[in-house]
Design an enzyme around this catalytic site. Structure first.
Site, PDB file in Angstrom:
ATOM      1  N   ASP A  33       0.861  -1.191   0.000  1.00  0.00           N
ATOM      2  CA  ASP A  33       0.000   0.000   0.000  1.00  0.00           C
ATOM      3  C   ASP A  33       0.895   1.238   0.000  1.00  0.00           C
ATOM      4  O   ASP A  33       1.882   1.302   0.732  1.00  0.00           O
ATOM      5  CB  ASP A  33      -0.895  -0.009   1.247  1.00  0.00           C
ATOM      6  N   GLY A  38      -4.429   5.143   2.240  1.00  0.00           N
ATOM      7  CA  GLY A  38      -4.569   4.065   3.219  1.00  0.00           C
ATOM      8  C   GLY A  38      -4.022   4.465   4.586  1.00  0.00           C
ATOM      9  O   GLY A  38      -3.381   5.513   4.740  1.00  0.00           O
ATOM     10  N   TYR A 144     -13.429   7.784 -13.646  1.00  0.00           N
ATOM     11  CA  TYR A 144     -13.227   6.737 -12.634  1.00  0.00           C
ATOM     12  C   TYR A 144     -13.800   5.403 -13.132  1.00  0.00           C
ATOM     13  O   TYR A 144     -13.114   4.379 -13.153  1.00  0.00           O
ATOM     14  CB  TYR A 144     -13.887   7.144 -11.309  1.00  0.00           C
ATOM     15  N   HIS A 192     -18.847  10.153   1.058  1.00  0.00           N
ATOM     16  CA  HIS A 192     -19.927   9.161   0.999  1.00  0.00           C
ATOM     17  C   HIS A 192     -21.055   9.463   1.983  1.00  0.00           C
ATOM     18  O   HIS A 192     -20.844  10.053   3.041  1.00  0.00           O
ATOM     19  CB  HIS A 192     -19.365   7.761   1.245  1.00  0.00           C
ATOM     20  N   ASP A 288     -25.194  11.747 -10.792  1.00  0.00           N
ATOM     21  CA  ASP A 288     -25.773  10.729  -9.915  1.00  0.00           C
ATOM     22  C   ASP A 288     -26.949  10.041 -10.605  1.00  0.00           C
ATOM     23  O   ASP A 288     -27.986  10.664 -10.838  1.00  0.00           O
ATOM     24  CB  ASP A 288     -26.316  11.375  -8.618  1.00  0.00           C
TER      25      ASP A 288
HETATM   26  N1  UDP Z   1     -25.460  11.922  -1.095  1.00  0.00           N
HETATM   27  C1  UDP Z   1     -26.076  13.012  -0.504  1.00  0.00           C
HETATM   28  N2  UDP Z   1     -25.311  13.810   0.300  1.00  0.00           N
HETATM   29  C2  UDP Z   1     -23.998  13.562   0.562  1.00  0.00           C
HETATM   30  C3  UDP Z   1     -23.385  12.446  -0.033  1.00  0.00           C
HETATM   31  C4  UDP Z   1     -24.152  11.641  -0.861  1.00  0.00           C
HETATM   32  O1  UDP Z   1     -27.253  13.254  -0.720  1.00  0.00           O
HETATM   33  O2  UDP Z   1     -23.352  14.357   1.291  1.00  0.00           O
HETATM   34  C5  UDP Z   1     -26.245  11.029  -1.963  1.00  0.00           C
HETATM   35  C6  UDP Z   1     -25.701  10.922  -3.382  1.00  0.00           C
HETATM   36  O3  UDP Z   1     -26.258  11.931  -4.191  1.00  0.00           O
HETATM   37  C7  UDP Z   1     -26.149   9.516  -3.777  1.00  0.00           C
HETATM   38  C8  UDP Z   1     -26.148   8.741  -2.466  1.00  0.00           C
HETATM   39  O4  UDP Z   1     -26.169   9.727  -1.435  1.00  0.00           O
HETATM   40  O5  UDP Z   1     -27.465   9.559  -4.261  1.00  0.00           O
HETATM   41  C9  UDP Z   1     -24.919   7.881  -2.290  1.00  0.00           C
HETATM   42  O6  UDP Z   1     -23.781   8.693  -2.548  1.00  0.00           O
HETATM   43  P1  UDP Z   1     -22.310   8.209  -2.226  1.00  0.00           P
HETATM   44  O7  UDP Z   1     -21.391   9.343  -2.548  1.00  0.00           O
HETATM   45  O8  UDP Z   1     -22.246   7.653  -0.839  1.00  0.00           O
HETATM   46  O9  UDP Z   1     -22.075   6.983  -3.210  1.00  0.00           O
HETATM   47  P2  UDP Z   1     -22.212   6.875  -4.806  1.00  0.00           P
HETATM   48  O10 UDP Z   1     -23.514   6.172  -5.045  1.00  0.00           O
HETATM   49  O11 UDP Z   1     -22.148   8.249  -5.378  1.00  0.00           O
HETATM   50  O12 UDP Z   1     -21.044   6.030  -5.180  1.00  0.00           O
END
Ligand code: UDP
Length: 339
Positions: A33, A38, A144, A192, A288
Site C-alpha cells: 500500500d 490508506g 473513474y 460518501h 448521480d
Molecule cells: N449523497 C447526498 N449527500 C452527501 C453524499 C451523498 O445526498 O453528502 C447522496 C448521493 O447523491 C447519492 C447517495 O447519497 O445519491 C450515495 O452517494 P455516495 O457518494 O455515498 O455513493 P455513490 O452512489 O455516489 O457512489
C-alpha cells in the site's frame, strides 16, 4: 503450507477488512500500500506483512514475487473520487489503469495467474434496467468508471493471451465497519453518504446536504444498494478460492439487491443513534443516477456468496461505533483534517 496472497491497497477501507478476514482464516497475507489514502493502523493482525510502495514499482514487485510464492493477488489499490476523476482524468488513468500493468507483467513473468479485481457498479453508468445484471451495458459516465472498465478489458485480454484468471467484483455502495468497530471507513476527504450522515451527528460537519429531492423515486431522493464491507471482504476470500480451485474468469455484482433512498438512510441513522440529523436539501449532484440496485444472483450461483447483512441498520450500528470510537480518536489532535 498454502501460498501467500498479495493484497494491494490492503490498508484502505475494503482492503483492510478483507485482509483481516483472510488473516483470521489463517491465510498468509502480504499488503502492498502506498499509504496515499490508506492507513497503516488499519492493518491490525500481526501475522500480516506490510510493505509501503506503489503497484507500478517494478523492482519492488519483482523482489516481493521472488521472496514470496504468491498464489493470488487481490488488487484494491486505486483512486476512487469520482469528482476528482472528472477534473484530473490523467491521475485516474495513470493510477487505476496504467500502473497496474506493471503488476500484471510481474505476475505473468513469475507465473502467478489468479487476480481478484475491485471493480465497481460505476462501470454500468446509468443502467438500462433495475436490478442491474452483469449483462447490462457497461457505459461508465466518468473517468473513474472508465479507468475500472478498462482494467476489466485488460484482464480478459490477459486471460486470452497467457491464461490469467480473474474475478472482477463490481461493488455497489460499500458501507459499515468491522463488527467490533476496530477498523472502519476513513476517507479524507469523506464524500460518501453514510459517513457524512454520521459526521453531521457528531458535529464534525454542520449538516448533511441531500443532493436532490426531485428524482423519480418514491420519496424523490436517490436509491442505492448499500453492501456491508464485511460481506464484501467475504466475497474476496471466496473469489480467491474460486480461482485457486481452477475456476474460470468471472465478472459479478456484489450488492444486497435491496434499494435504499437517501431519506431512508437518514431515518435509519436517527433510529440507530437516537439523534436527529441536521439536514439541508440541495440540488442534484451532477452524474448521480437515480437508482443503482444490484441483481446479486450470479455471485450467489458461482461463488456461493450472498450478503449476510441486508438491513442498513446493521451497517449503521458498527459504523457509528467506529465513528464515535477509534476514528474520533484518530482525528482528535488534528482539527480540520477530516472535513
Ligand atoms: N449523497 C447526498 N449527500 C452527501 C453524499 C451523498 O445526498 O453528502 C447522496 C448521493 O447523491 C447519492 C447517495 O447519497 O445519491 C450515495 O452517494 P455516495 O457518494 O455515498 O455513493 P455513490 O452512489 O455516489 O457512489
Amino acid at each position: 503450507m498454502s501460498e501467500a496472497i498479495l493484497v494491494t491497497g490492503g490498508a484502505g477501507y475494503i482492503g483492510s477488512h478483507t485482509v483481516r478476514q483472510l488473516a483470521r482464516l489463517g491465510r498468509k497475507v502480504v499488503v502492498l500500500d502506498s499509504l496515499v489514502y490508506g492507513h497503516r493502523d488499519a492493518i491490525v493482525d500481526p501475522s500480516v506483512d506490510f510493505v509501503e510502495g506503489e503497484v507500478g514499482d517494478r523492482a519492488l514487485l519483482q523482489a516481493l514475487f521472488e521472496k514470496h510464492r504468491f498464489g493470488a493477488v487481490i488488487h484494491f489499490a486505486a483512486f476512487t473520487y469520482v469528482g476528482e476523476s472528472v477534473t484530473d482524468p490523467l491521475k485516474y488513468y495513470r493510477n487505476n489503469t496504467a500502473e497496474p500493468l506493471t503488476l500484471l507483467e510481474v505476475m505473468r513473468d513469475s507465473g502467478c495467474k489468479a487476480f481478484v479485481f475491485s471493480s465497481t457498479c460505476a462501470t454500468y453508468g446509468v443502467p438500462d434496467a433495475i436490478p442491474i445484471t452483469e449483462s447490462n451495458r457497461q457505459q461508465p459516465i466518468n473517468p473513474y468508471g472508465r479507468s475500472k472498465l478498462m482494467m476489466e478489458w485488460i484482464l480478459k485480454d490477459c486471460d486470452t493471451a497467457w491464461g490469467l484468471k480473474s474475478v472482477c467484483l463490481r461493488y455497489f455502495n460499500a458501507s459499515g465497519s468491522s463488527a467490533d468497530g476496530l477498523i472502519g471507513e476513513d476517507h479524507n476527504p469523506e464524500t460518501h453518504l453514510i459517513p457524512r450522515v454520521l459526521m453531521a451527528l457528531t458535529g464534525e460537519i454542520t449538516h448533511l446536504e441531500v443532493f436532490g429531492t426531485d428524482y423519480e423515486t418514491p420519496d424523490g431522493t436517490c436509491i442505492r444498494d448499500y453492501i456491508h464491507v464485511e460481506d464484501l471482504a467475504d466475497a474476496h476470500g471466496r473469489a480467491v478460492d474460486h480461482l485457486l480451485s481452477g475456476g474460470a474468469s468471472l465478472q459479478c455484482n456484489l450488492g444486497t439487491g435491496v434499494g435504499v433512498s437517501v431519506k431512508e438512510i437518514i431515518d435509519a441513522a436517527q433510529e440507530v443513534t437516537g439523534l436527529e440529523v441536521p439536514v439541508k436539501y440541495g440540488p442534484r449532484r451532477e452524474g448521480d443516477p437515480p437508482r443503482l440496485v444490484a441483481d446479486p444472483s450470479l455471485a450467489a450461483g458461482v461463488l456461493g456468496w450472498t450478503a449476510a447483512h441486508k438491513d442498513v441498520r446493521d451497517m449503521l450500528r458498527p459504523a457509528w461505533a467506529w465513528m464515535t470510537g477509534p476514528r474520533k480518536g484518530r482525528y482528535a489532535n488534528t482539527p480540520g483534517s477530516a472535513p
